[in-house]
Design an enzyme around this catalytic site. Structure first.
Site, PDB file in Angstrom:
ATOM      1  N   GLY A  10       0.888  -1.220   0.031  1.00 15.75           N
ATOM      2  CA  GLY A  10       0.021  -0.145   0.193  1.00 15.75           C
ATOM      3  C   GLY A  10       0.925   1.237   0.011  1.00 15.75           C
ATOM      4  CE  LYS A  13       5.592  -2.341  -3.550  1.00 11.49           C
ATOM      5  NZ  LYS A  13       4.573  -2.166  -2.563  1.00 11.49           N
ATOM      6  CB  THR A  15       0.629   4.518  -8.197  1.00 12.15           C
ATOM      7  OG1 THR A  15      -0.498   3.696  -7.692  1.00 12.15           O
ATOM      8  CG2 THR A  15      -0.061   5.891  -8.916  1.00 12.15           C
ATOM      9  CD  GLU A  31       4.406  -7.270  -5.608  1.00  5.16           C
ATOM     10  OE1 GLU A  31       5.312  -7.669  -4.900  1.00  5.16           O
ATOM     11  OE2 GLU A  31       3.654  -6.666  -5.352  1.00  5.16           O
ATOM     12  CD  GLN A  54       6.915 -15.267   0.738  1.00  6.93           C
ATOM     13  OE1 GLN A  54       7.974 -14.831   0.150  1.00  6.93           O
ATOM     14  NE2 GLN A  54       5.829 -14.915   1.385  1.00  6.93           N
ATOM     15  CG  ASP A  78       5.282  -2.911  -8.394  1.00  8.43           C
ATOM     16  OD1 ASP A  78       5.536  -2.834  -7.366  1.00  8.43           O
ATOM     17  OD2 ASP A  78       4.025  -2.963  -8.859  1.00  8.43           O
ATOM     18  CG  ASP A 181      -2.585  12.040  -3.631  1.00  7.64           C
ATOM     19  OD1 ASP A 181      -2.246  11.420  -4.497  1.00  7.64           O
ATOM     20  OD2 ASP A 181      -3.614  11.995  -3.084  1.00  7.64           O
TER      21      ASP A 181
HETATM   22  N1  LIG Z   1       6.892 -12.049  -1.032  1.00  6.14           N
HETATM   23  C1  LIG Z   1       5.833 -11.635  -0.730  1.00  6.14           C
HETATM   24  N2  LIG Z   1       4.972 -12.480   0.508  1.00  6.14           N
HETATM   25  C2  LIG Z   1       3.888 -12.089   0.639  1.00  6.14           C
HETATM   26  N3  LIG Z   1       3.174 -11.469   0.026  1.00  6.14           N
HETATM   27  C3  LIG Z   1       3.533 -10.508  -0.921  1.00  6.14           C
HETATM   28  C4  LIG Z   1       4.850 -10.915  -1.362  1.00  6.14           C
HETATM   29  N4  LIG Z   1       5.154 -10.117  -2.483  1.00  6.14           N
HETATM   30  C5  LIG Z   1       3.893  -9.475  -2.744  1.00  6.14           C
HETATM   31  N5  LIG Z   1       2.986  -9.765  -1.841  1.00  6.14           N
HETATM   32  C6  LIG Z   1       1.628  -9.231  -1.641  1.00  6.14           C
HETATM   33  O1  LIG Z   1       1.113  -9.257  -2.937  1.00  6.14           O
HETATM   34  C7  LIG Z   1       0.273  -8.284  -3.185  1.00  6.14           C
HETATM   35  C8  LIG Z   1       0.851  -7.300  -4.240  1.00  6.14           C
HETATM   36  O2  LIG Z   1       0.148  -6.266  -4.716  1.00  6.14           O
HETATM   37  P1  LIG Z   1       0.677  -4.928  -5.417  1.00  6.14           P
HETATM   38  O3  LIG Z   1       1.706  -5.087  -6.520  1.00  6.14           O
HETATM   39  O4  LIG Z   1      -0.298  -4.197  -5.627  1.00  6.14           O
HETATM   40  O5  LIG Z   1       1.755  -4.224  -4.354  1.00  6.14           O
HETATM   41  P2  LIG Z   1       1.711  -3.817  -2.822  1.00  6.14           P
HETATM   42  O6  LIG Z   1       2.625  -4.586  -2.013  1.00  6.14           O
HETATM   43  O7  LIG Z   1       0.011  -3.720  -2.470  1.00  6.14           O
HETATM   44  O8  LIG Z   1       2.142  -2.190  -3.014  1.00  6.14           O
HETATM   45  P3  LIG Z   1       1.534  -0.941  -3.706  1.00  6.14           P
HETATM   46  O9  LIG Z   1       0.208  -0.479  -3.155  1.00  6.14           O
HETATM   47  O10 LIG Z   1       2.890  -0.239  -3.148  1.00  6.14           O
HETATM   48  O11 LIG Z   1       1.695  -1.155  -5.314  1.00  6.14           O
HETATM   49  C9  LIG Z   1       0.052  -7.497  -1.830  1.00  6.14           C
HETATM   50  O12 LIG Z   1      -0.835  -7.858  -1.091  1.00  6.14           O
HETATM   51  C10 LIG Z   1       1.561  -7.789  -1.344  1.00  6.14           C
HETATM   52  O13 LIG Z   1       2.014  -7.515  -0.259  1.00  6.14           O
END
Ligand SMILES: Nc1ncnc2c1ncn2[C@@H]1O[C@H](COP(=O)(O)OP(=O)(O)OP(=O)(O)O)[C@@H](O)[C@H]1O
Length: 205
Positions: A10, A13, A15, A31, A54, A78, A181
């Protein structure tokens, strides 16, 4: 050139990655979220699915890095492979959600992979406090993330701070996003771009 954006869940990243990719004309690697076969199960039962998730993330991140390293284009990524191992897997193990046996197996796999990984030319770390993270997670409203506990975010933030304090693999830019923001406020995005410009000046040659 390889730029990577890191930060807790959250922190913004995705965005920022999108916006910087557009601004600089870089290719972006995101991701694996929407097609991730374990993520919703993991949030429902972390202990049961920690190891599976993982391994999935490690492999998907390793493939991204291979692509970035084998390509002549500039890439922005990302989240990094370091965060999978040093933040998420480490935290799951420390919290008793991954067994010693699974963690050792995971670490050994990570060590085999990391030998083939070059650090990004620039790592951008988005630092955010818990209220900011919670606000952004709520705003995007992914159903499986609603079970997430504040403690989980707090523990991850502690791991992030520890990791960043010791990060020496390459250039590092820390951005405190608590009062930024970059979606709604163009001045906030320009502020970030200026900081990035200063760091990448010289990396292109
Ligand atoms: N190695 C990991 N282990 C557990 N959860 C992970 C891992 N890598 C990513 N995640 C989870 O997968 C999801 C990825 O979502 P997303 O790519 O939107 O990124 P985010 O971490 O929510 O960050 P952001 O809001 O900064 O883009 C999130 O719930 C994140 O925490």
């Amino acid at each position: 050139m390889h730029i990577a954006v890191s930060g807790n869940i959250g922190s913004g990243k995705t965005t920022l990655t999108e916006k910087l990719a557009k601004h600089y004309g870089w290719k972006a690697e995101y991701e694996a979220v929407d097609n991730n076969p374990y993520l919703p199960d993991f949030y429902a039962d972390m202990k049961r699915w920690a190891f599976h998730l993982q391994v999935y993330f490690l492999n998907s991140r390793f493939n991204q890095i291979k692509k970035i390293q084998e390509n002549e284009y500039d890439f922005i990524q990302d989240r990094t492979i370091y965060e999978d191992a040093y933040i998420f897997a480490a935290n799951l193990h420390k919290s008793g959600l991954m067994t010693d046996r699974d963690y050792e197996n995971y670490q050994s796999l990570f060590e085999s992979m990391i030998a083939h990984v070059k650090a990004p030319d620039l790592l951008i770390y988005l630092r955010a406090d818990i209220p900011k993270l919670v606000g952004q997670i709520e705003k995007r409203g992914r159903s499986y993330e609603t079970t997430m506990r504040i403690d989980y975010l707090k523990n991850l933030n502690q791991h992030y701070e520890e990791w960043i304090k010791n990060y020496q693999e390459g250039k590092l830019l820390i951005i405190d996003v608590n009062h930024l923001d970059f979606v709604e406020n163009p001045a906030d995005f320009s502020f970030v771009v200026e900081k990035v410009n200063r760091e990448i000046f010289g990396l292109f040659s």
